[in-house]
Structures are given as structure tokens and as C-alpha cells.
Scaffold this motif. Structure first.
Motif, short mmCIF file in Angstrom:
data_model
loop_
_atom_site.label_atom_id
_atom_site.label_comp_id
_atom_site.label_asym_id
_atom_site.label_seq_id
_atom_site.Cartn_x
_atom_site.Cartn_y
_atom_site.Cartn_z
N ALA A 152 0.72 -1.30 -0.01
CA ALA A 152 0.20 -0.09 -0.08
C ALA A 152 0.98 1.39 0.06
O ALA A 152 0.59 2.35 -0.65
N LEU A 153 1.70 1.23 0.73
CA LEU A 153 2.77 2.39 0.97
C LEU A 153 3.41 2.60 -0.46
O LEU A 153 3.75 3.81 -0.72
N PHE A 154 3.92 1.51 -1.09
CA PHE A 154 4.36 1.61 -2.42
C PHE A 154 3.56 2.32 -3.47
O PHE A 154 3.74 3.20 -4.37
N ARG A 155 2.49 1.76 -3.23
CA ARG A 155 1.49 2.30 -4.30
C ARG A 155 0.85 3.67 -4.14
O ARG A 155 0.88 4.38 -5.08
N LYS A 156 1.03 4.10 -2.96
CA LYS A 156 0.72 5.65 -2.40
C LYS A 156 1.80 6.40 -2.86
O LYS A 156 1.50 7.38 -3.46
N GLY A 157 3.03 5.83 -2.90
CA GLY A 157 4.09 6.57 -3.39
C GLY A 157 4.15 6.97 -4.87
O GLY A 157 4.45 8.04 -5.44
N LYS A 158 4.06 5.58 -5.55
CA LYS A 158 3.80 5.78 -6.98
C LYS A 158 2.59 6.71 -7.36
O LYS A 158 2.93 7.52 -8.29
N ALA A 159 1.71 6.66 -6.69
CA ALA A 159 0.52 7.61 -7.30
C ALA A 159 0.60 9.11 -6.81
O ALA A 159 0.50 10.03 -7.68
N LEU A 160 1.23 9.12 -5.75
CA LEU A 160 1.92 10.65 -5.46
C LEU A 160 2.93 11.34 -6.37
O LEU A 160 2.78 12.44 -6.84
N GLY A 161 3.74 10.22 -6.75
CA GLY A 161 4.82 10.85 -7.83
C GLY A 161 3.99 11.24 -9.38
O GLY A 161 4.24 12.25 -9.60
N GLU A 162 3.26 10.24 -9.42
CA GLU A 162 2.55 10.58 -10.78
C GLU A 162 1.61 11.89 -10.67
O GLU A 162 1.10 12.27 -11.95
N SER A 163 0.86 12.31 -9.52
CA SER A 163 0.22 13.45 -9.35
C SER A 163 1.23 14.69 -9.18
O SER A 163 0.31 15.95 -9.34
N GLY A 164 2.36 14.52 -9.42
CA GLY A 164 3.21 15.73 -9.09
C GLY A 164 3.72 16.09 -7.85
O GLY A 164 4.33 16.97 -7.59
N TYR A 165 3.42 14.94 -6.89
CA TYR A 165 4.03 15.42 -5.71
C TYR A 165 5.13 14.46 -5.10
O TYR A 165 5.36 13.50 -4.50
N PHE A 166 6.40 14.92 -6.04
CA PHE A 166 7.44 14.16 -5.94
C PHE A 166 7.91 14.03 -4.47
O PHE A 166 8.22 12.87 -4.14
N GLU A 167 8.17 15.03 -3.89
CA GLU A 167 8.76 14.99 -2.26
C GLU A 167 7.74 14.05 -1.57
O GLU A 167 8.33 13.42 -0.53
N LYS A 168 6.57 14.08 -1.71
CA LYS A 168 5.75 13.35 -0.82
C LYS A 168 5.82 11.92 -1.32
O LYS A 168 6.09 10.76 -0.38
N ALA A 169 6.14 11.52 -2.47
CA ALA A 169 6.26 10.22 -3.03
C ALA A 169 7.79 9.57 -2.53
O ALA A 169 7.77 8.78 -2.26
N GLU A 170 8.71 10.61 -2.39
CA GLU A 170 9.95 10.04 -2.18
C GLU A 170 9.91 9.81 -0.81
O GLU A 170 10.49 8.94 -0.24
N THR A 171 9.06 10.74 0.33
CA THR A 171 9.14 10.14 1.59
C THR A 171 8.26 8.69 1.81
O THR A 171 8.88 7.93 2.82
N ALA A 172 7.33 8.68 1.20
CA ALA A 172 6.50 7.25 1.32
C ALA A 172 7.65 6.11 0.70
O ALA A 172 7.35 4.85 1.27
#
Length: 219
Positions: A152-172
Motif C-alpha cells: 500500500a505504501l509503495f502504491r501510494k508513493g507511486k500515485a503521489l509521484g504521478e500526481s506531481g508530488y515528488f517530495e511526498k512520493a519520495e518520503t513514502a
């Protein structure tokens, strides 16, 4: 009527009252047991149906039928959310005895575990559809059940990155590596991919900005 009561032997009266009280208590206990049995039976039926719907969703997802998978997962949730924990304990489906390290954590039941997996799988479905917002929302629901669910955490990070939130994606995604070091290679590859997307996105934004500035100077 009043004369009959007044001439009644007090001992007989007390005995009569005691018998009535015992009979009433027995009736109430019997009704409670019947209601409890009905409640447990209803809970068991809901859990079995929810499990069946989840299995159908899993099968549909594996075959590539994402829409059917999501429909089955939604149906499973309808049966599983709000299931009575006391009835589950009576069925032997409650959480095992907590260890000292888990004593402060909320008790988890079989239904909690199923819901965690369902939400995590729904996140994967939404990623397939490139519905990043829903992918993040369902991943968060899975993480609410288990913060260490790396899928779930990996998928959240992937979706955040695709949404343009790279820093949040990197954290996840960095958190995934902390929880499961064995997944470092996969996580690093995803971070590299998302960083490239973010850099390209930034180049486009910078180009637009330069165009606006140039237009303003000419004006």
C-alpha cells in the motif's frame, strides 16, 4: 380480591413471587441466547460473503479485469465494514493475544486483515486506471489498518509521484525501504522513474514561464 390476598399465607406468597421471578429470568436469558445466536449467525454469513467477494475481486484482477475487480471489492467492503467484534470473538475470529510490543496497538480481527488487503488491492486497480487520487485514498485506508503494509505504501508513493508530488512520493517510498530493506532495488528504480518524470514536468513549467516572461517584455 383484597380479602383473598390478605388471608394468603406469607410463605406461599413469597414462594409464588420467587417462582415468577425465576421464570421471568429464564425467559429473558433464553431470549438473549437466541438473539445472540442469530447475531453470530448473521455476522458469520456477512464474513463468508465478504470473503467470497474479495476472492472474486482477486481473481478478476489477476485476469486483467480491473472494473470487475473493483466492483467485487466494493461489494466485499459493504459486507465487512461494521461487523460486530464481540460476535467475531464468539466465532473465534477475533485477534490473537497481543504480545508486549503489540499491547498498545489496536486489536486486529480477521475482517481488519481482509479489509487491509482489499484496500491495498483497490489501490493497485486504480493505478492500472491511472486514477491517482483514488489510488492514494485507498492506499491510505489500507495503511490505516496497517501502517507497515509496504504494498500500500509503495502504491501510494507511486500515485503521489504521478500526481506531481515528488517530495511526498519520495518520503513514502523511502519508508518502504526502512520497513523492508529487501525491496530497496524496486523502490530505487521507481524513485528514479518518478524523478525523471518530475524533472521533465519542471522543464515544461520553466519553458512556459520563460514564454510568459518574454511575452511580457515585448508588451
Amino acid at each position: 380480591m383484597s380479602e383473598a390476598i390478605s388471608t394468603t399465607d406469607p410463605a406461599d406468597a413469597n414462594s409464588f413471587i420467587s417462582t415468577v421471578a425465576q421464570t421471568g429470568t429464564a425467559l429473558i436469558d433464553g431470549m438473549s441466547q437466541q438473539l445472540g445466536t442469530l447475531n453470530i449467525s448473521s455476522v458469520e454469513s456477512k464474513i463468508n460473503t465478504g470473503r467470497s467477494k474479495k476472492d472474486a475481486g482477486d481473481a478478476a484482477f489477476k485476469s486483467g479485469d480491473v472494473k470487475s475487480a473493483l466492483r467485487s471489492y466494493h461489494e466485499a467492503i459493504m459486507y465487512l465494514v461494521g461487523v460486530d467484534r464481540n460476535a467475531m470473538n464468539a466465532l473465534g475470529m477475533g485477534s490473537p493475544a497481543a504480545t508486549p510490543d503489540e499491547s498498545k496497538q489496536e486489536e486486529k480481527t480477521e475482517v481488519d486483515v481482509m479489509l487491509e488487503k482489499i484496500y491495498a488491492n483497490m489501490s493497485a486497480c486504480h493505478i492500472k486506471q491511472e486514477n491517482w487520487k483514488r489510488a492514494i485514498e485507498t492506499a491510505d485506508k489500507a495503511l490505516a489498518k496497517n501502517p507497515k503494509n509496504t504494498k500500500a505504501l509503495f502504491r501510494k508513493g507511486k500515485a503521489l509521484g504521478e500526481s506531481g508530488y515528488f517530495e511526498k512520493a519520495e518520503t513514502a517510498l523511502t519508508e518502504v525501504k526502512k520497513i523492508s530493506p529487501a525491496e530497496e532495488t524496486i523502490v530505487d528504480a521507481e524513485l528514479t522513474r518518478l524523478r525523471a518524470i518530475d524533472n521533465e514536468r519542471q522543464k515544461v513549467a520553466d519553458k512556459k514561464m520563460r514564454g510568459w516572461l518574454s511575452r511580457d517584455k515585448k508588451a
